[in-house]
Design an enzyme around this catalytic site. Structure first.
Site, PDB file in Angstrom:
ATOM      1  N   MET A  11      91.658  54.898  19.199  1.00 39.66           N
ATOM      2  CA  MET A  11      90.270  54.455  19.034  1.00 39.66           C
ATOM      3  C   MET A  11      89.982  54.058  17.580  1.00 39.66           C
ATOM      4  SD  MET A  11      88.572  57.416  21.425  1.00 39.66           S
ATOM      5  CE  MET A  11      89.607  58.704  20.735  1.00 39.66           C
ATOM      6  N   GLN A  53      80.679  52.789  25.104  1.00 38.74           N
ATOM      7  CA  GLN A  53      79.795  52.793  23.940  1.00 38.74           C
ATOM      8  C   GLN A  53      78.721  51.717  24.065  1.00 38.74           C
ATOM      9  OE1 GLN A  53      82.545  52.196  20.708  1.00 38.74           O
ATOM     10  NE2 GLN A  53      83.083  54.353  20.550  1.00 38.74           N
ATOM     11  N   THR A  84      88.789  59.601  15.612  1.00 39.96           N
ATOM     12  CA  THR A  84      87.680  58.663  15.504  1.00 39.96           C
ATOM     13  C   THR A  84      86.442  59.443  15.119  1.00 39.96           C
ATOM     14  OG1 THR A  84      86.213  57.209  16.772  1.00 39.96           O
ATOM     15  CG2 THR A  84      87.344  58.904  17.997  1.00 39.96           C
ATOM     16  N   ASN A  85      85.521  58.807  14.419  1.00 42.59           N
ATOM     17  CA  ASN A  85      84.256  59.454  14.082  1.00 42.59           C
ATOM     18  C   ASN A  85      83.252  59.358  15.223  1.00 42.59           C
ATOM     19  OD1 ASN A  85      83.975  60.156  10.872  1.00 42.59           O
ATOM     20  ND2 ASN A  85      85.387  58.461  11.199  1.00 42.59           N
ATOM     21  N   THR A  86      83.078  58.158  15.748  1.00 41.83           N
ATOM     22  CA  THR A  86      82.009  57.918  16.722  1.00 41.83           C
ATOM     23  C   THR A  86      82.090  58.827  17.933  1.00 41.83           C
ATOM     24  OG1 THR A  86      81.817  55.604  16.054  1.00 41.83           O
ATOM     25  CG2 THR A  86      80.953  56.183  18.222  1.00 41.83           C
ATOM     26  N   CYS A 197      84.195  55.672   9.594  1.00 39.00           N
ATOM     27  CA  CYS A 197      84.919  55.104  10.730  1.00 39.00           C
ATOM     28  C   CYS A 197      86.378  55.120  10.325  1.00 39.00           C
ATOM     29  CB  CYS A 197      84.444  53.687  11.038  1.00 39.00           C
ATOM     30  SG  CYS A 197      85.459  52.855  12.281  1.00 39.00           S
ATOM     31  N   THR A 198      87.248  55.533  11.210  1.00 38.98           N
ATOM     32  CA  THR A 198      88.636  55.756  10.813  1.00 38.98           C
ATOM     33  C   THR A 198      89.385  54.482  10.477  1.00 38.98           C
ATOM     34  OG1 THR A 198      89.220  55.904  13.170  1.00 38.98           O
ATOM     35  CG2 THR A 198      88.865  57.977  11.984  1.00 38.98           C
ATOM     36  N   GLU A 199      88.785  53.306  10.764  1.00 38.62           N
ATOM     37  CA  GLU A 199      89.423  52.046  10.377  1.00 38.62           C
ATOM     38  C   GLU A 199      89.000  51.533   9.003  1.00 38.62           C
ATOM     39  OE1 GLU A 199      90.188  52.612  14.417  1.00 38.62           O
ATOM     40  OE2 GLU A 199      88.175  52.338  13.604  1.00 38.62           O
TER      41      GLU A 199
END
Length: 237
Positions: A11, A53, A84-86, A197-199
């Protein structure tokens, strides 16, 4: 004895690669020799999660991730790390399905901010992470004030994540936009910036940021590795 980390990834898979790398590098650094991490990974289809989402079907996403967590528990994971954060929005629902702990990314981030004596931080992430309370309230509970961009810039940050970073696209013009947004939040009093956000760490780092960077991917992965090898006695340490 080293604990087995149960990673829920995909994710997107772009940032899951960084989790795997950082966890193994940290274990190697701490234990030396040929040591590497004990990891079980369940990588989901991000298209299914993103559809949940965008449609607001958080219950369905909780079912998907809850099933993933349960499979990791059955396979022998000692604790869960959601990459993932979300999707930490549905941690309470996931926790109800398992009896092993989840290392919360916002708690790990708060630990790093407190250690750096940062009380007001810019928060960049998906629009869900920036505008909803599930993430910010955990920071607030630790005495940290989170600042987010205005609505137009929230959309810019969000669109770069989904349209570019999750697809492996790194755009210099998007980096410039992020730097502009971070600079604006610095003017509003932010002392550091949470890459929530992990990206985002694929695009922004300390070399280009107007504020000290707190990359949630690196923070979360390192804390998971340290806990797995006994360098942290509890998940909240």
């Amino acid at each position: 004895m080293m604990k087995t980390i149960g990673l829920i990834g995909g994710m997107s898979w772009e940032s899951t690669v960084t989790y795997y790398q950082i966890i193994n590098e940290t274990v190697s650094r701490e234990l030396g020799g040929l040591h590497s991490a004990k990891i079980l990974m369940y990588s989901v289809d991000f298209a299914e999660i993103e559809e949940c989402q965008s449609s607001g079907d958080w219950a369905k996403s909780a079912e998907i991730l809850g099933a993933a967590a349960l499979n990791l528990q059955k396979a022998g994971a000692d604790f869960i790390v959601i990459c993932t954060n979300t999707m930490h929005k549905v941690v309470p629902e996931i926790s109800e399905r398992i009896n092993i702990p989840i290392m919360h990314i916002a708690d790990a981030t708060a630990d790093a901010l407190i250690a750096a004596e940062v009380k007001t931080a810019a928060l960049l992430g998906t629009k869900y992470t920036m505008k909803q309370d599930f993430y910010k309230e955990r920071l607030t509970a630790r005495g940290i004030n989170a600042l987010i961009p205005d609505d137009n810039d929230v959309e810019i940050v969000n669109n770069v994540i989904y349209d570019e970073l999750c697809r492996g696209i790194i755009s210099p013009s998007s980096r410039d936009e992020y730097v502009r947004i971070i600079a604006g939040l610095k003017q509003r009093g932010a002392e550091g910036v949470i890459l929530g956000c992990t990206e985002i760490g694929l695009l922004i780092n300390a070399d280009c940021s107007p504020l000290p960077v707190f990359d949630t991917t690196l923070i979360h992965a390192e804390k998971a590795a340290l806990f797995s090898v006994g360098k942290r006695r509890c998940l909240n340490e």
